[in-house]
Design an enzyme around this catalytic site. Structure first.
Site, PDB file in Angstrom:
ATOM      1  N   ARG A  49      26.963 -28.493 -10.404  1.00  0.00           N
ATOM      2  CA  ARG A  49      26.308 -27.249 -10.535  1.00  0.00           C
ATOM      3  C   ARG A  49      27.283 -26.220 -11.098  1.00  0.00           C
ATOM      4  NH1 ARG A  49      21.718 -26.853  -6.892  1.00  0.00           N
ATOM      5  NH2 ARG A  49      20.602 -28.482  -7.577  1.00  0.00           N
ATOM      6  N   ARG A  53      23.422 -20.376 -10.954  1.00  0.00           N
ATOM      7  CA  ARG A  53      23.307 -19.159 -10.430  1.00  0.00           C
ATOM      8  C   ARG A  53      24.672 -18.204 -10.280  1.00  0.00           C
ATOM      9  NH1 ARG A  53      18.652 -19.811  -6.645  1.00  0.00           N
ATOM     10  NH2 ARG A  53      19.856 -21.758  -6.207  1.00  0.00           N
ATOM     11  N   ARG A  62      18.048 -16.808 -17.630  1.00  0.00           N
ATOM     12  CA  ARG A  62      16.991 -17.178 -17.110  1.00  0.00           C
ATOM     13  C   ARG A  62      16.026 -16.318 -16.577  1.00  0.00           C
ATOM     14  NH1 ARG A  62      16.745 -20.989 -13.321  1.00  0.00           N
ATOM     15  NH2 ARG A  62      14.684 -20.407 -13.269  1.00  0.00           N
ATOM     16  N   ASP A  98      17.225 -31.088 -14.562  1.00  0.00           N
ATOM     17  CA  ASP A  98      17.172 -31.396 -13.123  1.00  0.00           C
ATOM     18  C   ASP A  98      16.662 -32.949 -13.071  1.00  0.00           C
ATOM     19  OD1 ASP A  98      17.117 -29.525 -10.485  1.00  0.00           O
ATOM     20  OD2 ASP A  98      15.700 -31.241 -10.431  1.00  0.00           O
ATOM     21  N   TYR A 173      11.953 -36.987  -2.646  1.00  0.00           N
ATOM     22  CA  TYR A 173      11.072 -35.789  -2.782  1.00  0.00           C
ATOM     23  C   TYR A 173       9.429 -36.085  -2.917  1.00  0.00           C
ATOM     24  CZ  TYR A 173      15.326 -32.909  -3.494  1.00  0.00           C
ATOM     25  OH  TYR A 173      16.357 -31.954  -3.275  1.00  0.00           O
TER      26      TYR A 173
HETATM   27  O1  CP3 Z   1      25.555 -27.840 -13.758  1.00  0.00           O
HETATM   28  C1  CP3 Z   1      24.969 -28.952 -13.067  1.00  0.00           C
HETATM   29  O2  CP3 Z   1      25.374 -29.666 -12.126  1.00  0.00           O
HETATM   30  C2  CP3 Z   1      23.926 -29.364 -13.999  1.00  0.00           C
HETATM   31  C3  CP3 Z   1      22.573 -29.144 -13.773  1.00  0.00           C
HETATM   32  C4  CP3 Z   1      21.885 -29.705 -12.530  1.00  0.00           C
HETATM   33  C5  CP3 Z   1      20.853 -29.011 -11.753  1.00  0.00           C
HETATM   34  N1  CP3 Z   1      20.167 -29.680 -11.009  1.00  0.00           N
HETATM   35  C6  CP3 Z   1      20.440 -27.450 -12.207  1.00  0.00           C
HETATM   36  C7  CP3 Z   1      19.671 -27.049 -11.116  1.00  0.00           C
HETATM   37  C8  CP3 Z   1      21.959 -31.081 -11.874  1.00  0.00           C
HETATM   38  C9  CP3 Z   1      22.831 -32.084 -12.079  1.00  0.00           C
HETATM   39  C10 CP3 Z   1      20.918 -31.150 -10.946  1.00  0.00           C
HETATM   40  C11 CP3 Z   1      20.623 -32.328  -9.978  1.00  0.00           C
HETATM   41  C12 CP3 Z   1      19.870 -31.884  -8.714  1.00  0.00           C
HETATM   42  N2  CP3 Z   1      18.720 -31.380  -8.563  1.00  0.00           N
HETATM   43  C13 CP3 Z   1      20.015 -32.640  -7.670  1.00  0.00           C
HETATM   44  C14 CP3 Z   1      21.301 -33.454  -7.386  1.00  0.00           C
HETATM   45  C15 CP3 Z   1      22.554 -32.955  -7.287  1.00  0.00           C
HETATM   46  C16 CP3 Z   1      22.339 -32.105  -5.779  1.00  0.00           C
HETATM   47  O3  CP3 Z   1      22.691 -30.972  -5.715  1.00  0.00           O
HETATM   48  O4  CP3 Z   1      22.681 -33.180  -4.780  1.00  0.00           O
HETATM   49  C17 CP3 Z   1      19.219 -32.496  -6.656  1.00  0.00           C
HETATM   50  C18 CP3 Z   1      18.929 -32.853  -5.422  1.00  0.00           C
HETATM   51  C19 CP3 Z   1      18.162 -31.468  -7.205  1.00  0.00           C
HETATM   52  C20 CP3 Z   1      16.898 -30.761  -6.620  1.00  0.00           C
HETATM   53  C21 CP3 Z   1      16.892 -29.532  -6.918  1.00  0.00           C
HETATM   54  N3  CP3 Z   1      16.843 -28.767  -7.777  1.00  0.00           N
HETATM   55  C22 CP3 Z   1      17.514 -28.495  -5.732  1.00  0.00           C
HETATM   56  C23 CP3 Z   1      17.429 -28.938  -4.179  1.00  0.00           C
HETATM   57  C24 CP3 Z   1      17.424 -27.281  -6.360  1.00  0.00           C
HETATM   58  C25 CP3 Z   1      17.882 -26.058  -5.671  1.00  0.00           C
HETATM   59  C26 CP3 Z   1      16.720 -25.166  -5.389  1.00  0.00           C
HETATM   60  C27 CP3 Z   1      17.440 -23.693  -5.174  1.00  0.00           C
HETATM   61  O5  CP3 Z   1      16.980 -22.564  -5.886  1.00  0.00           O
HETATM   62  O6  CP3 Z   1      18.374 -23.569  -4.459  1.00  0.00           O
HETATM   63  C28 CP3 Z   1      17.057 -27.351  -7.715  1.00  0.00           C
HETATM   64  C29 CP3 Z   1      17.077 -26.105  -8.730  1.00  0.00           C
HETATM   65  C30 CP3 Z   1      18.026 -26.084  -9.587  1.00  0.00           C
HETATM   66  N4  CP3 Z   1      18.812 -27.256 -10.580  1.00  0.00           N
HETATM   67  C31 CP3 Z   1      18.909 -25.039 -10.002  1.00  0.00           C
HETATM   68  C32 CP3 Z   1      19.887 -25.404 -11.040  1.00  0.00           C
HETATM   69  C33 CP3 Z   1      21.030 -24.603 -11.810  1.00  0.00           C
HETATM   70  C34 CP3 Z   1      18.673 -23.582  -9.309  1.00  0.00           C
HETATM   71  C35 CP3 Z   1      17.560 -22.971 -10.185  1.00  0.00           C
HETATM   72  C36 CP3 Z   1      17.677 -21.525 -10.329  1.00  0.00           C
HETATM   73  O7  CP3 Z   1      18.821 -21.287 -10.947  1.00  0.00           O
HETATM   74  O8  CP3 Z   1      16.645 -21.065 -10.418  1.00  0.00           O
END
Ligand code: CP3
Length: 397
Positions: A49, A53, A62, A98, A173
Site C-alpha cells: 500500500r 492515501r 483521486r 485492486d 468477499y
Molecule cells: O501500493 C499497493 O500496495 C498497491 C495497490 C493495492 C491496492 N489494493 C490499492 C487500494 C493493492 C496491492 C491492493 C490489494 C488489496 N485490496 C488487498 C490485499 C492486500 C491487503 O491489504 O491485505 C485487499 C484485501 C484489498 C481489498 C481492499 N481494497 C480493501 C480492504 C480496501 C480498503 C478500503 C478502505 O478505504 O480502507 C481497498 C481499497 C483500496 N485498494 C485502496 C487502495 C489505495 C484505498 C482506496 C482509496 O484510496 O480510496
C-alpha cells in the site's frame, strides 16, 4: 479438492524480448536478485500500500474519481504507481490496482466503498450463484496490460511487482458480500457444499491467475499473491480446500521464463561482489519470482510456500527468525515492520527496524516490508526516512 485434470502446459512461454527481465533492465536489480535468494550488500525495501492515501499527491489525483475507475484508467493507474517510487526511492513499484479488479472486469457487480472495502451487489451463497458467475474474456484485461506497459517504460531499472488476490481472499468477499472479521459464511460454504466451493475456487483461481499473468506478460518483473484473509483458516482447511486453487492460479505464471545472458548473468557490480559470486550458481534460464503473503498466517507458512511461491511474506505477528525456522531455514522472506510503529517516535521505529533486519538474517535473503499495508494516516516523510535508513545498513549476514 483437486484440479489435476486441468492442463496448464499451454502456459509455458518465454517472456517477450522487450520485457525488462529479458532485456536485463531489472534482472540484476537488488529486489529481483534478493527474491532469487541472493543476499546482496543492501536490503531492498518497498511497502505494501505504498501507493495510496498516505500520499498528498495521490489524494489530489483521486479527487472526483472512484477507486475502481482509477484502477481502469491506464494513465492514472500508471501515474499513481510511480508516485511512491519518485518520492521514497523504494526498490520496487507495486502496480496500482485492486484484488477485485478482475471480478469487476468479468462483469461482477462490485464496488469499493471508502473506509470499508469491496462490497458486492449480490453475495454468492449457493451452487446456483456460483454457476451464474460470468466467464472472464481475457481481452477485457487490455487496460491492465496497457497501464503496466506505460509504467515499466517510465520505471527504467526499477522492477514493477504485479499482484493478485488469492482465490480464498476473493471468495471470502464474494460469499460474505463485503469485508468480514471471521469469514464465517465462506467457511460454512466450504464444508456445507464442497462441490459448489470447489467450483467457486476454480472460478476465482481462473480470473485472478489471468489478471496476474497479464501483468507479467506486459512487463512486471515479480508477482505477489495476497491471501490476506487465509489466517482465518485451520491448516487442514487451508491445505485441502484452498491451497490447490492458489496453486492453480500461480500455475498461470510459473511457466513464464527469461534467459539471463551477457551482463545479466552477473548480477550486481564490483561493489556487489557477494551477489555476483552467488549469482554464478543461478541458472541462466530463470522464472519470474513469486511472493505469497497473508495476515495471521503463522500456522500456514509452509503450506503457503508449498503452493509454488519462491518468497513468503510475513505479517507483524511473528518474528522473522521464527518464521524462517518454520520454513526450514531455506526460504527467502519479506517483511515485517509493524505498521503501528510508523506513528511511533523515530528512535522506537529505528530500534524495531534494526531488530527486523537482524532477525531477517536467519533467512537466506530478506526484502524489507511492512507486516501489512501502510496506514492512510502515515506521515510519508517517515517512509522516506525509513528507506534511506534501511539502505544505509549492511545486509550481509
Ligand atoms: O501500493 C499497493 O500496495 C498497491 C495497490 C493495492 C491496492 N489494493 C490499492 C487500494 C493493492 C496491492 C491492493 C490489494 C488489496 N485490496 C488487498 C490485499 C492486500 C491487503 O491489504 O491485505 C485487499 C484485501 C484489498 C481489498 C481492499 N481494497 C480493501 C480492504 C480496501 C480498503 C478500503 C478502505 O478505504 O480502507 C481497498 C481499497 C483500496 N485498494 C485502496 C487502495 C489505495 C484505498 C482506496 C482509496 O484510496 O480510496
Amino acid at each position: 479438492m483437486s484440479f489435476d485434470t486441468i492442463d496448464t502446459g499451454h502456459d509455458v512461454q518465454v517472456l517477450p524480448v522487450s520485457h525488462p527481465l529479458q532485456e536485463g533492465r531489472t534482472s540484476a536489480s537488488p529486489l529481483i536478485t534478493t527474491y532469487q535468494g541472493v543476499r546482496g550488500d543492501v536490503t531492498p525495501v518497498w511497502f505494501m500500500r505504498q501507493a495510496g492515501r498516505s500520499l498528498p499527491e495521490y489524494r489530489e489525483l483521486r479527487v472526483g474519481t472512484e477507486m475502481l475507475d482509477a484502477c481502469l484508467n491506464s494513465e492514472l493507474a500508471s501515474e499513481i504507481t510511480l508516485q511512491p517510487v519518485r518520492r521514497h526511492g523504494v526498490d520496487a513499484a507495486i502496480f496500482f490496482s485492486d484484488i477485485v479488479v478482475p471480478m469487476k472486469l468479468a462483469g461482477v457487480d462490485v464496488s469499493i466503498v471508502p473506509g470499508k472495502g469491496p462490497v458486492l451487489g449480490h453475495p454468492v451463497r449457493t451452487a446456483r450463484d456460483v454457476r451464474d458467475l460470468p466467464t472472464l474474456d481475457e481481452a477485457v484485461l487490455a487496460p491492465i496490460s496497457e497501464a503496466v506497459a506505460l509504467t515499466v517504460a517510465a520505471l527504467g531499472d526499477t522492477p514493477l511487482i504485479g499482484f493478485a488476490g488469492a482465490p480464498f481472499t476473493l471468495a471470502a468477499y464474494l460469499v460474505e458480500g463485503g469485508p468480514s472479521k471471521d469469514h464465517l459464511a465462506a467457511r460454512t460454504l466450504m464444508h456445507s457444499d464442497p462441490a459448489a466451493w470447489a467450483e467457486l475456487m476454480q472460478w476465482t483461481a481462473t480470473i485472478t491467475g489471468a489478471f496476474l499473468r497479464a501483468q507479467i506478460l506486459a512487463g512486471a518483473s515479480a508477482a505477489q499473491l495476497f491471501d490476506s484473509w487465509a489466517g482465518a483458516l485451520s491448516l487442514a482447511d487451508y491445505t485441502s480446500k484452498v491451497a490447490p486453487a492458489s496453486a492453480l492460479a500461480l500455475s498461470r505464471v510459473h511457466g513464464l521464463t527469461y534467459t539471463a545472458t551477457g551482463a545479466n548473468v552477473n548480477v550486481g557490480t564490483a561493489s556487489n561482489s557477494r551477489a555476483a559470486a552467488a549469482d554464478e550458481q543461478l541458472p541462466t534460464e530463470r522464472a519470474v519470482p513469486i511472493v505469497h503473503f497473508g495476515v495471521g498466517t503463522g500456522e500456514l507458512l509452509k503450506a503457503m510456500h508449498d503452493v509454488g511461491a519462491d518468497v513468503v511474506g510475513i505479517d507483524y505477528r511473528i518474528p522473522l527468525d521464527e518464521a524462517s525456522r518454520r520454513l526450514g531455514g531455506s526460504v527467502t522472506l519479506q517483511g515485517n515492520i509493524d505498521p503501528a510503529l510508523l506513528a511511533a517516535p523515530w528512535p522506537v521505529l529505528e530500534a524495531h527496524v534494526l531488530d527486523v533486519l537482524d532477525r531477517g538474517k536467519a533467512a537466506p535473503a530478506h526484502v524489507l516490508n511492512l507486516g501489512h499495508g501502510v496506514p492512510p494516516e502515515t506521515d510519508p516523510a517517515v517512509l522516506t526516512r525509513l528507506v534511506d535508513f534501511v539502505h544505509s545498513q549492511p545486509a550481509g549476514s
